[in-house]
Design a protein around this motif. Structure first.
Motif, mmCIF file in Angstrom:
data_model
loop_
_atom_site.group_PDB
_atom_site.id
_atom_site.type_symbol
_atom_site.label_atom_id
_atom_site.label_comp_id
_atom_site.label_asym_id
_atom_site.label_seq_id
_atom_site.Cartn_x
_atom_site.Cartn_y
_atom_site.Cartn_z
ATOM 1 N N LEU A 1 1.188 -1.871 0.094
ATOM 2 C CA LEU A 1 0.152 -0.203 -0.208
ATOM 3 C C LEU A 1 0.971 1.308 -0.027
ATOM 4 O O LEU A 1 1.165 2.084 -1.031
ATOM 5 C CB LEU A 1 -0.876 -0.325 0.756
ATOM 6 N N ALA A 2 2.113 1.125 0.577
ATOM 7 C CA ALA A 2 2.639 2.312 0.746
ATOM 8 C C ALA A 2 3.122 2.252 -0.034
ATOM 9 O O ALA A 2 3.335 3.651 -0.810
ATOM 10 C CB ALA A 2 3.754 2.206 1.984
ATOM 11 N N LEU A 3 3.777 1.636 -0.883
ATOM 12 C CA LEU A 3 4.935 1.482 -2.441
ATOM 13 C C LEU A 3 3.701 1.810 -2.969
ATOM 14 O O LEU A 3 4.241 2.738 -4.135
ATOM 15 C CB LEU A 3 4.871 0.538 -3.108
ATOM 16 N N ALA A 4 2.610 1.845 -3.176
ATOM 17 C CA ALA A 4 1.821 2.095 -4.376
ATOM 18 C C ALA A 4 1.269 3.990 -4.328
ATOM 19 O O ALA A 4 1.409 4.578 -5.639
ATOM 20 C CB ALA A 4 0.177 1.085 -4.229
ATOM 21 N N GLN A 5 1.198 3.635 -2.612
ATOM 22 C CA GLN A 5 0.713 5.452 -2.876
ATOM 23 C C GLN A 5 1.861 6.256 -3.252
ATOM 24 O O GLN A 5 1.877 7.499 -3.392
ATOM 25 C CB GLN A 5 0.618 5.766 -1.245
ATOM 26 N N ALA A 6 3.164 5.464 -2.340
ATOM 27 C CA ALA A 6 4.516 6.540 -3.399
ATOM 28 C C ALA A 6 4.610 6.701 -5.061
ATOM 29 O O ALA A 6 5.395 7.731 -5.286
ATOM 30 C CB ALA A 6 5.687 5.652 -2.453
ATOM 31 N N TYR A 7 4.756 5.580 -5.462
ATOM 32 C CA TYR A 7 4.340 6.130 -7.047
ATOM 33 C C TYR A 7 3.301 6.434 -7.748
ATOM 34 O O TYR A 7 3.998 7.831 -8.181
ATOM 35 C CB TYR A 7 4.397 3.828 -7.544
ATOM 36 N N TYR A 8 2.124 6.924 -7.303
ATOM 37 C CA TYR A 8 1.267 7.265 -7.071
ATOM 38 C C TYR A 8 2.300 9.046 -7.501
ATOM 39 O O TYR A 8 1.957 10.371 -7.469
ATOM 40 C CB TYR A 8 0.694 7.406 -6.572
ATOM 41 N N ALA A 9 2.470 9.396 -5.716
ATOM 42 C CA ALA A 9 3.074 10.144 -4.821
ATOM 43 C C ALA A 9 4.338 10.858 -6.134
ATOM 44 O O ALA A 9 3.966 12.204 -6.472
ATOM 45 C CB ALA A 9 3.503 10.563 -3.950
ATOM 46 N N VAL A 10 4.798 10.459 -7.029
ATOM 47 C CA VAL A 10 5.956 10.814 -8.272
ATOM 48 C C VAL A 10 5.156 10.991 -9.351
ATOM 49 O O VAL A 10 6.311 10.917 -10.294
ATOM 50 C CB VAL A 10 7.220 9.937 -7.200
ATOM 51 N N GLY A 11 3.915 10.749 -9.555
ATOM 52 C CA GLY A 11 3.668 10.631 -10.919
ATOM 53 C C GLY A 11 4.357 8.920 -11.963
ATOM 54 O O GLY A 11 3.783 9.290 -12.953
ATOM 55 N N SER B 1 2.063 2.079 -9.840
ATOM 56 C CA SER B 1 1.217 2.215 -8.766
ATOM 57 C C SER B 1 -0.077 1.666 -8.850
ATOM 58 O O SER B 1 0.042 0.913 -8.253
ATOM 59 C CB SER B 1 0.917 3.719 -8.344
ATOM 60 N N LEU B 2 -0.484 1.687 -10.041
ATOM 61 C CA LEU B 2 -1.785 0.215 -10.282
ATOM 62 C C LEU B 2 -1.314 -0.448 -10.412
ATOM 63 O O LEU B 2 -2.306 -1.797 -9.687
ATOM 64 C CB LEU B 2 -1.920 0.852 -12.595
ATOM 65 N N ALA B 3 0.155 -1.256 -10.174
ATOM 66 C CA ALA B 3 0.894 -2.477 -10.375
ATOM 67 C C ALA B 3 0.854 -3.000 -8.801
ATOM 68 O O ALA B 3 0.057 -4.104 -8.865
ATOM 69 C CB ALA B 3 1.937 -2.851 -11.027
ATOM 70 N N ARG B 4 0.917 -2.197 -7.731
ATOM 71 C CA ARG B 4 0.869 -2.422 -6.903
ATOM 72 C C ARG B 4 -0.978 -3.021 -6.308
ATOM 73 O O ARG B 4 -0.710 -3.389 -5.254
ATOM 74 C CB ARG B 4 1.734 -1.716 -5.550
ATOM 75 N N TYR B 5 -1.945 -1.601 -6.681
ATOM 76 C CA TYR B 5 -2.750 -1.941 -6.333
ATOM 77 C C TYR B 5 -3.542 -3.228 -6.497
ATOM 78 O O TYR B 5 -4.363 -3.685 -6.051
ATOM 79 C CB TYR B 5 -3.720 -0.678 -6.608
#
Length: 275
Positions: free
Chosen positions: A190-200, A205-209
């Protein structure tokens, strides 16, 4: 007769003095027990709290019949209810006055700090500075501790103090796990998904979700978060499909209570991702 009158007068005076002393003592005790907000609250417009609620919570936490576990549970519930600033003030005072006792509630203190940053539109700058320093210190003591890494990285990202550094702490941690032949936990995913989203980096991000939706099939918030990623990408079809998945659990609810209650479920999802 005169002596009796004098004696009665002296007794009356002693009663008055005694009453005043008791009243004064009560006021002293009350003053001692009151939380010192002048010293332990953050004094800026972005840190708001209710003094009456703060005092009520303090009185509950001080009840002798409550165990440490009881108090921790109450604090956790109050943070979810949005009373994180009151918890912060109470624990800041406890840390200063009773450091050993306060140690039992260190996790709640960190949760309350994170909640303030995540759920306040413009977090207190002084609070953010303190929170970052505290979480950085804990992280540096044990950089291989997943929980401490996630907490510190999320604080850097959520506060926008250093989004890039926070994200790369998580990316590096995931890479380290891969080298060790280990899989990331749900919290790290979850933290990774949000982090990838935060940096664009929306695809990652979608892959982690996607991974999260296969591991936690009953949690609609993953699809809800995915819809935000698709929206950022300008992918309306992807956003629509993700929202449809997120709202699937409402079918029975809406059938029973009517479409007018659709907003209630959306509010629930919004609150869930803020916790």
């Amino acid at each position: 007769m005169k002596r009796a009158i004098v004696t009665a007068g002296v007794l009356f005076l002693l009663v008055i003095i005694s009453g005043c002393s008791t009243f004064g003592m009560n006021r002293y005790v009350a003053k001692e027990e009151a939380i010192n907000t002048d010293k332990y609250a953050y004094h800026d417009e972005n840190f708001t709290y209710d003094l009456e609620t703060l005092q009520e919570l303090a009185e509950r936490f001080r009840l002798e019949e409550l165990s440490t576990s009881n108090v921790n549970s109450i604090m956790k519930d109050e943070i979810k209810r949005g009373r994180f600033n009151e918890i912060i003030i109470y624990l800041r005072e406890l840390q200063a006055e009773e450091e050993e006792e306060a140690a039992a509630f260190s996790e709640r203190y960190l949760e309350a700090l994170a909640a303030h940053v995540q759920r306040t539109k413009d977090p207190s700058e002084a609070l953010v500075e303190d929170a970052v320093k505290l979480m950085q210190k804990q992280y540096e003591l044990d950089p291989e501790d997943e929980e401490k890494t996630i907490r510190y990285a999320n604080m850097l990202i959520d506060s926008k103090v250093d989004v890039k550094r926070g994200a790369h702490l998580l990316f590096d941690f995931e890479e380290h796990l891969k080298e060790q032949g280990e899989q990331p936990s749900l919290d790290l995913l979850l933290a990774l998904a949000q982090a990838y989203y935060a940096v664009g980096d929306y695809e990652k991000s979608l892959a982690r979700y996607e991974k999260l939706t296969t591991l936690e099939t009953s949690d609609p918030t993953h699809f809800y978060r995915m819809s935000e990623v698709f929206a950022a990408m300008g992918d309306e079809e992807g956003e629509r499909k993700a929202l449809t998945k997120a709202f699937e659990p409402t079918s029975e609810f809406l059938g029973k209570y009517g479409d007018n209650n659709f907003s209630l479920y959306k509010d629930y999802l919004d609150e869930s991702i803020d916790e």
